[in-house]
Design a protein around this motif. Structure first.
Motif, PDB file in Angstrom:
ATOM      1  N   GLN A 115      46.092  -6.573  28.031  1.00 12.53           N
ATOM      2  CA  GLN A 115      46.860  -5.145  28.752  1.00 12.53           C
ATOM      3  C   GLN A 115      48.186  -5.626  29.335  1.00 12.53           C
ATOM      4  O   GLN A 115      49.363  -5.345  28.869  1.00 12.53           O
ATOM      5  CB  GLN A 115      46.687  -4.345  29.642  1.00 12.53           C
ATOM      6  N   ARG A 138      54.247   4.165  30.809  1.00  9.93           N
ATOM      7  CA  ARG A 138      52.544   4.034  30.355  1.00  9.93           C
ATOM      8  C   ARG A 138      51.998   2.700  30.121  1.00  9.93           C
ATOM      9  O   ARG A 138      50.714   2.740  30.458  1.00  9.93           O
ATOM     10  CB  ARG A 138      52.859   4.710  28.464  1.00  9.93           C
ATOM     11  N   GLN A 139      53.091   1.618  29.097  1.00 11.27           N
ATOM     12  CA  GLN A 139      51.897   0.412  29.625  1.00 11.27           C
ATOM     13  C   GLN A 139      52.385   0.019  31.103  1.00 11.27           C
ATOM     14  O   GLN A 139      50.783  -0.829  31.047  1.00 11.27           O
ATOM     15  CB  GLN A 139      53.034  -0.763  28.554  1.00 11.27           C
ATOM     16  N   ALA A 142      48.802   1.649  32.001  1.00 12.08           N
ATOM     17  CA  ALA A 142      47.277   1.252  31.446  1.00 12.08           C
ATOM     18  C   ALA A 142      46.805   0.488  31.755  1.00 12.08           C
ATOM     19  O   ALA A 142      45.602  -0.464  32.046  1.00 12.08           O
ATOM     20  CB  ALA A 142      47.872   1.074  29.357  1.00 12.08           C
ATOM     21  N   ASN A 145      45.283   1.122  35.077  1.00 12.96           N
ATOM     22  CA  ASN A 145      43.804   1.317  34.544  1.00 12.96           C
ATOM     23  C   ASN A 145      43.135   0.025  34.546  1.00 12.96           C
ATOM     24  O   ASN A 145      41.725   0.568  34.691  1.00 12.96           O
ATOM     25  CB  ASN A 145      43.760   2.211  33.827  1.00 12.96           C
ATOM     26  N   SER A 146      43.049  -0.949  33.540  1.00 10.70           N
ATOM     27  CA  SER A 146      42.707  -2.614  33.052  1.00 10.70           C
ATOM     28  C   SER A 146      42.233  -3.058  34.214  1.00 10.70           C
ATOM     29  O   SER A 146      41.150  -3.480  34.545  1.00 10.70           O
ATOM     30  CB  SER A 146      43.234  -3.100  32.024  1.00 10.70           C
TER      31      SER A 146
END
Length: 177
Positions: A115, A138-139, A142, A145-146
């Protein structure tokens, strides 16, 4: 001195003989309705002590007490077996959870690494105008979240690691393979 011992022996013999005869006479007189039994019986306290030693119900209660001791011992053995079973179960649960938590931790760590690369690429592409801000966001989301998932996995792994040491009662660095 010899005569004294002879006299003492004779005296004891006669005293014992009288006691035996008295007992015989007492047993014979018990069936006489005119006889007063209290004259022949020992005091009540003595009877109580004799009864406690000889009464069948007391002996039964003593036997039951012994049985209860044995049952308590058996119950204690069963409790020990249950505790051992629960200990083994807890140890097994903690061990398998530790192994699983470590696998998840490794996977989350690899995911975070990927990520970070994806986010770096997305940032570069956003700066070059290849992607829109929404894709870059969005990246970034992510990546966040990771990172959070890795922290959760790390916490679970450390938790099970420490818990297993507590259950074992020894630190892993003290265990020799």
């Amino acid at each position: 001195m010899k005569n004294l011992f002879k006299l003492l022996g004779l005296f004891l013999f006669m005293a014992l003989q009288q006691n035996v005869f008295a007992q015989k006479n007492t047993n014979d007189n018990i069936i006489d309705p005119k006889m007063d039994i209290e004259e022949y019986l020992p005091p009540l306290d003595s009877l109580y002590a004799i009864g406690l030693r000889n009464y069948p119900l007391v002996k039964l209660e003593m036997a039951q007490a012994e049985l209860l001791k044995k049952e308590a011992l058996e119950l204690a053995k069963i409790k020990i077996e249950v505790e051992i079973f629960n200990y083994k179960k807890d140890l097994t649960d903690c061990y398998t959870n530790l192994i699983g938590a470590q696998k998840i931790f490794k996977v989350r760590n690899e995911d975070l690494f990927v990520q970070k690369i994806a986010c770096d690429v997305a940032e570069k592409e956003y700066r070059e105008g290849v992607i829109k801000i929404a894709e870059y966001a969005r990246q970034r989301n992510a990546l966040t979240n990771s990172t959070a998932a890795l922290e959760d996995a790390k916490r679970d792994y450390i938790n099970y690691f420490e818990r297993l040491q507590v259950i074992l009662g020894i630190k892993f660095n003290k265990i020799r393979r």
